[in-house]
Design a protein around this motif. Structure first.
Motif, PDB file in Angstrom:
ATOM      1  N   GLY A 162       0.786  -1.236   0.000  1.00 36.39           N
ATOM      2  CA  GLY A 162       0.000   0.000   0.000  1.00 36.39           C
ATOM      3  C   GLY A 162       0.809   1.273   0.000  1.00 36.39           C
ATOM      4  O   GLY A 162       0.327   2.309   0.439  1.00 36.39           O
ATOM      5  N   VAL A 163       2.057   1.254  -0.484  1.00 37.56           N
ATOM      6  CA  VAL A 163       2.895   2.440  -0.472  1.00 37.56           C
ATOM      7  C   VAL A 163       2.389   3.436  -1.510  1.00 37.56           C
ATOM      8  O   VAL A 163       2.093   3.069  -2.644  1.00 37.56           O
ATOM      9  N   LYS A 164       2.278   4.708  -1.120  1.00 42.67           N
ATOM     10  CA  LYS A 164       1.875   5.772  -2.031  1.00 42.67           C
ATOM     11  C   LYS A 164       2.957   6.841  -2.052  1.00 42.67           C
ATOM     12  O   LYS A 164       3.447   7.256  -1.012  1.00 42.67           O
ATOM     13  N   GLU A 165       3.312   7.277  -3.257  1.00 39.40           N
ATOM     14  CA  GLU A 165       4.327   8.309  -3.410  1.00 39.40           C
ATOM     15  C   GLU A 165       3.823   9.377  -4.366  1.00 39.40           C
ATOM     16  O   GLU A 165       3.210   9.062  -5.387  1.00 39.40           O
ATOM     17  N   ALA A 166       4.118  10.642  -4.032  1.00 39.34           N
ATOM     18  CA  ALA A 166       3.718  11.749  -4.901  1.00 39.34           C
ATOM     19  C   ALA A 166       4.667  11.847  -6.087  1.00 39.34           C
ATOM     20  O   ALA A 166       5.863  11.562  -5.971  1.00 39.34           O
ATOM     21  N   ALA A 167       4.131  12.236  -7.232  1.00 37.05           N
ATOM     22  CA  ALA A 167       4.939  12.405  -8.435  1.00 37.05           C
ATOM     23  C   ALA A 167       4.245  13.397  -9.354  1.00 37.05           C
ATOM     24  O   ALA A 167       3.053  13.680  -9.199  1.00 37.05           O
ATOM     25  N   VAL A 186       6.411   4.667 -15.778  1.00 34.98           N
ATOM     26  CA  VAL A 186       5.448   3.902 -14.980  1.00 34.98           C
ATOM     27  C   VAL A 186       4.502   3.155 -15.918  1.00 34.98           C
ATOM     28  O   VAL A 186       3.902   3.755 -16.820  1.00 34.98           O
ATOM     29  N   ARG A 187       4.367   1.861 -15.706  1.00 38.64           N
ATOM     30  CA  ARG A 187       3.382   1.039 -16.428  1.00 38.64           C
ATOM     31  C   ARG A 187       2.210   0.795 -15.493  1.00 38.64           C
ATOM     32  O   ARG A 187       2.384   0.339 -14.353  1.00 38.64           O
ATOM     33  N   LEU A 188       0.997   1.141 -15.934  1.00 34.50           N
ATOM     34  CA  LEU A 188      -0.182   1.044 -15.087  1.00 34.50           C
ATOM     35  C   LEU A 188      -0.600  -0.409 -14.899  1.00 34.50           C
ATOM     36  O   LEU A 188      -0.683  -1.169 -15.874  1.00 34.50           O
ATOM     37  N   ILE A 189      -0.873  -0.778 -13.659  1.00 33.87           N
ATOM     38  CA  ILE A 189      -1.261  -2.150 -13.312  1.00 33.87           C
ATOM     39  C   ILE A 189      -2.720  -2.398 -13.722  1.00 33.87           C
ATOM     40  O   ILE A 189      -3.592  -1.550 -13.544  1.00 33.87           O
ATOM     41  N   GLY A 190      -2.973  -3.575 -14.266  1.00 31.29           N
ATOM     42  CA  GLY A 190      -4.348  -4.039 -14.448  1.00 31.29           C
ATOM     43  C   GLY A 190      -5.062  -3.546 -15.676  1.00 31.29           C
ATOM     44  O   GLY A 190      -6.248  -3.850 -15.854  1.00 31.29           O
ATOM     45  N   ILE A 191      -4.384  -2.771 -16.545  1.00 37.10           N
ATOM     46  CA  ILE A 191      -5.062  -2.296 -17.752  1.00 37.10           C
ATOM     47  C   ILE A 191      -4.142  -2.449 -18.961  1.00 37.10           C
ATOM     48  O   ILE A 191      -2.914  -2.492 -18.836  1.00 37.10           O
ATOM     49  N   ASP A 192      -4.751  -2.500 -20.121  1.00 41.47           N
ATOM     50  CA  ASP A 192      -4.009  -2.541 -21.371  1.00 41.47           C
ATOM     51  C   ASP A 192      -4.780  -1.705 -22.389  1.00 41.47           C
ATOM     52  O   ASP A 192      -5.963  -1.955 -22.640  1.00 41.47           O
ATOM     53  N   GLU A 248      -0.578  10.619  -7.211  1.00 44.53           N
ATOM     54  CA  GLU A 248      -0.015   9.647  -6.278  1.00 44.53           C
ATOM     55  C   GLU A 248       0.161   8.324  -7.010  1.00 44.53           C
ATOM     56  O   GLU A 248      -0.717   7.906  -7.769  1.00 44.53           O
ATOM     57  N   LEU A 249       1.302   7.701  -6.791  1.00 47.46           N
ATOM     58  CA  LEU A 249       1.558   6.379  -7.347  1.00 47.46           C
ATOM     59  C   LEU A 249       1.391   5.360  -6.230  1.00 47.46           C
ATOM     60  O   LEU A 249       2.058   5.457  -5.188  1.00 47.46           O
ATOM     61  N   GLU A 250       0.464   4.408  -6.422  1.00 48.70           N
ATOM     62  CA  GLU A 250       0.203   3.405  -5.400  1.00 48.70           C
ATOM     63  C   GLU A 250       0.782   2.057  -5.828  1.00 48.70           C
ATOM     64  O   GLU A 250       0.542   1.579  -6.936  1.00 48.70           O
ATOM     65  N   ASP A 251       1.526   1.464  -4.917  1.00 54.98           N
ATOM     66  CA  ASP A 251       2.137   0.167  -5.149  1.00 54.98           C
ATOM     67  C   ASP A 251       1.110  -0.942  -4.928  1.00 54.98           C
ATOM     68  O   ASP A 251       0.052  -0.727  -4.331  1.00 54.98           O
ATOM     69  N   ASP A 252       1.397  -2.132  -5.440  1.00 57.10           N
ATOM     70  CA  ASP A 252       0.575  -3.316  -5.194  1.00 57.10           C
ATOM     71  C   ASP A 252       1.521  -4.440  -4.817  1.00 57.10           C
ATOM     72  O   ASP A 252       2.328  -4.902  -5.640  1.00 57.10           O
ATOM     73  N   ASP A 305       8.686  -4.094 -14.056  1.00 51.67           N
ATOM     74  CA  ASP A 305       8.508  -5.145 -15.048  1.00 51.67           C
ATOM     75  C   ASP A 305       9.845  -5.461 -15.713  1.00 51.67           C
ATOM     76  O   ASP A 305      10.897  -4.915 -15.335  1.00 51.67           O
ATOM     77  N   GLU A 306       9.828  -6.335 -16.695  1.00 55.37           N
ATOM     78  CA  GLU A 306      11.063  -6.770 -17.339  1.00 55.37           C
ATOM     79  C   GLU A 306      11.766  -5.652 -18.092  1.00 55.37           C
ATOM     80  O   GLU A 306      12.950  -5.771 -18.448  1.00 55.37           O
ATOM     81  N   TYR A 307      11.057  -4.540 -18.357  1.00 50.59           N
ATOM     82  CA  TYR A 307      11.663  -3.407 -19.052  1.00 50.59           C
ATOM     83  C   TYR A 307      12.150  -2.333 -18.077  1.00 50.59           C
ATOM     84  O   TYR A 307      12.568  -1.253 -18.499  1.00 50.59           O
ATOM     85  N   GLY A 308      12.060  -2.616 -16.791  1.00 49.49           N
ATOM     86  CA  GLY A 308      12.520  -1.671 -15.778  1.00 49.49           C
ATOM     87  C   GLY A 308      11.511  -0.603 -15.415  1.00 49.49           C
ATOM     88  O   GLY A 308      11.830   0.343 -14.686  1.00 49.49           O
ATOM     89  N   ARG A 309      10.279  -0.733 -15.894  1.00 47.28           N
ATOM     90  CA  ARG A 309       9.254   0.268 -15.576  1.00 47.28           C
ATOM     91  C   ARG A 309       8.610  -0.033 -14.222  1.00 47.28           C
ATOM     92  O   ARG A 309       8.360  -1.204 -13.898  1.00 47.28           O
ATOM     93  N   LEU A 310       8.318   1.023 -13.453  1.00 47.05           N
ATOM     94  CA  LEU A 310       7.598   0.842 -12.198  1.00 47.05           C
ATOM     95  C   LEU A 310       6.180   0.364 -12.490  1.00 47.05           C
ATOM     96  O   LEU A 310       5.541   0.841 -13.439  1.00 47.05           O
ATOM     97  N   LEU A 311       5.677  -0.552 -11.693  1.00 43.75           N
ATOM     98  CA  LEU A 311       4.301  -1.035 -11.823  1.00 43.75           C
ATOM     99  C   LEU A 311       3.467  -0.385 -10.730  1.00 43.75           C
ATOM    100  O   LEU A 311       3.690  -0.635  -9.539  1.00 43.75           O
ATOM    101  N   ARG A 312       2.494   0.439 -11.130  1.00 50.37           N
ATOM    102  CA  ARG A 312       1.759   1.226 -10.146  1.00 50.37           C
ATOM    103  C   ARG A 312       0.317   1.480 -10.598  1.00 50.37           C
ATOM    104  O   ARG A 312      -0.030   1.350 -11.772  1.00 50.37           O
ATOM    105  N   TYR A 313      -0.508   1.893  -9.610  1.00 48.30           N
ATOM    106  CA  TYR A 313      -1.803   2.510  -9.874  1.00 48.30           C
ATOM    107  C   TYR A 313      -1.591   4.019  -9.787  1.00 48.30           C
ATOM    108  O   TYR A 313      -0.789   4.498  -8.968  1.00 48.30           O
ATOM    109  N   ILE A 314      -2.306   4.771 -10.603  1.00 44.31           N
ATOM    110  CA  ILE A 314      -2.255   6.231 -10.515  1.00 44.31           C
ATOM    111  C   ILE A 314      -3.508   6.722  -9.812  1.00 44.31           C
ATOM    112  O   ILE A 314      -4.631   6.393 -10.211  1.00 44.31           O
ATOM    113  N   LEU A 315      -3.320   7.512  -8.767  1.00 44.12           N
ATOM    114  CA  LEU A 315      -4.433   8.110  -8.026  1.00 44.12           C
ATOM    115  C   LEU A 315      -4.424   9.612  -8.256  1.00 44.12           C
ATOM    116  O   LEU A 315      -3.401  10.279  -8.062  1.00 44.12           O
ATOM    117  N   LEU A 316      -5.556  10.146  -8.685  1.00 47.81           N
ATOM    118  CA  LEU A 316      -5.721  11.583  -8.898  1.00 47.81           C
ATOM    119  C   LEU A 316      -6.923  12.030  -8.091  1.00 47.81           C
ATOM    120  O   LEU A 316      -8.055  11.689  -8.401  1.00 47.81           O
TER     121      LEU A 316
END
Length: 450
Positions: free
Chosen positions: A312-317, A339-345, A377-381, A388-399
């Protein structure tokens, strides 16, 4: 005794289905207990808190609410909301900084309109006086030239010319004073224009941070309105939040009541009508119970963190670039991260191995519209890898506490995406959102064949 029990059980499990499928009165009777609609009974509501700074009386606010509920009730000619002083759902008017700025804008615009009218009238008077002055001075100079050509004027005529010139000089002084005053008035007016522009900029900033003018809180059973710019916009916002109370999600059509941003629309779109039909359709109680039970089980299983250090870590960006609909570049801790968004394509627009996919540009444009330059806010899961394998952070974006990942699914801009069957925290919620968007045929679900 056992024989009687066996016979009873056999009769029940054989006779009941037989009667259900062959005897229509019995079928109708049983269906009233098996099937239900969330629209069977109206939602009872009450007026909660009204901030006096809105200058809206309770009766007026109640009528606005009724106008909002009528938008939904006119679709299927069914009573869906009822006013009850003890109702569970509460409607509130909460005066926040956006409404304060909006009020200031209205007051400043009123002052500017009045000031502009006065200033324009004074300028017109001044210009008329200048025209008269120039004509009078021209006439006087022509007289002087005439008498000079005649070798001089008589003493009586000379005195008249001197007096006339003195009067012209005094009039010139008065016009210069009037010009100075008009310059001051113009400067003051321009200052007010600057003040209005600064207030409008602040207002836009507030709206970008908190785009919705109202909010439905299902847990507290509250609908709170924070800003009213016009009567139609208030009715639209009320109807929008009522839609959420009925279980209807956001839509991408700007003509829809359920469009994520406030508009002047007070007529339901075909998408609104279809969404209400889906929400109100009859459902099997046992099936709903089973689905909810399974969903709850998933939520419980997924609530156990696999990495407590990241739970549940959240960081401002700050978003500095939108790469596509599901990937952004941000600045956080003085460092740029992708940042690559989790759960969507979302459909591809940048993959050189593939052509631009159907609805890819619209998804990318939507992400740019909502996110570009915003503080998020970037929320971790903890159920997912950090990168991911490309070095991108995996996060949810909260606005503003809104999950942007889910917003993209709600609007039909993205599909739900589970990577390698690795369940994630919001999977159940995202899956339901995709199903709703697909059934409502919004976004890519109406434009793309696959």
């Amino acid at each position: 005794m056992k024989k009687i029990i066996y016979i009873s059980f056999f009769s029940f499990f054989v006779l009941m289905p037989f009667l259900y499928f062959t005897y229509s009165p019995f079928t109708a009777f049983l269906n009233t207990y098996i099937y239900f609609s969330s629209c069977d009974a109206p939602l009872n509501y009450r007026i909660g808190f009204i901030d006096s700074r809105f200058n809206i009386a309770q009766d007026e606010f109640l009528q606005d609410i009724k106008d909002g509920e009528a938008i939904w009730e006119n679709i299927n000619a069914k009573n869906m909301f009822d006013y009850d002083a003890q109702g569970e759902l509460s409607f509130n008017l909460k005066y926040d900084n956006r409404q304060s700025l909006n009020t200031q804008i209205g007051e400043l615009e009123g002052k500017l309109d009045n000031g502009k009218s006065i200033l324009e009238s004074n300028i017109e008077d001044y210009e008329n006086l200048v025209d008269q002055f120039n004509q009078r001075r021209k006439n006087s100079n022509e007289k002087i030239s005439y008498w000079n050509s005649q070798g001089g004027a008589s003493p009586e005529e000379f005195d008249k010319l001197v007096k006339e010139q003195q009067e012209i000089r005094l009039e010139e002084q008065k016009l210069n004073e009037m010009s100075g005053n008009l310059n001051l008035s113009t400067t003051h007016y321009n200052t007010q224009v600057g003040e209005l522009n600064a207030t409008v900029d602040s207002f836009k900033k507030e709206l970008s941070l908190r785009p919705e003018e109202g909010l439905y809180d299902g847990k507290e059973q509250e609908i709170t309105i924070y800003i009213t710019s016009s009567k139609n916009e208030l009715i639209h916002t009320l109807a929008h939040e009522m839609g959420h109370a009925l279980g209807i999600k956001h839509m991408s059509n700007s003509k829809s009541i359920m469009f994520p941003f406030s508009t002047q629309e007070i007529t339901a779109s075909s998408e609104d009508e279809e969404a209400l039909r889906i929400v109100c359709q009859k459902q099997n109680k046992f099936k709903v119970f089973a689905v909810n039970l399974y969903s709850r089980f998933q939520d419980i299983v997924q609530s156990f963190p696999t990495d407590n250090s990241r739970a549940g870590v959240k960081e401002a960006a700050k978003v500095i670039k939108v790469i596509d609909g599901d990937t952004v570049m941000v600045l956080m801790n003085n460092k740029e991260e992708v940042v690559r968004l989790i759960g969507i394509d979302t459909p591809e627009v940048l993959d050189e191995r593939k052509p631009v996919q159907c609805f890819g540009k619209q998804a990318s444009d939507k992400a740019k519209e909502v996110l570009n330059g915003k503080i998020i806010e970037l929320e971790d899961d903890s159920t997912q890898s950090n990168r991911d394998e490309y070095g991108r952070l995996l996060r949810y974006i909260l606005l503003n506490n809104l999950n942007f990942n889910k917003l993209m699914i709600d609007g039909g801009f993205a599909r739900e995406y589970t990577f390698k069957n690795n369940f994630y925290k919001h999977q159940s919620e995202f899956t339901k959102a995709e199903k709703k968007a697909r059934e409502s045929k919004i976004g890519l679900w109406s434009k793309c064949s696959k």
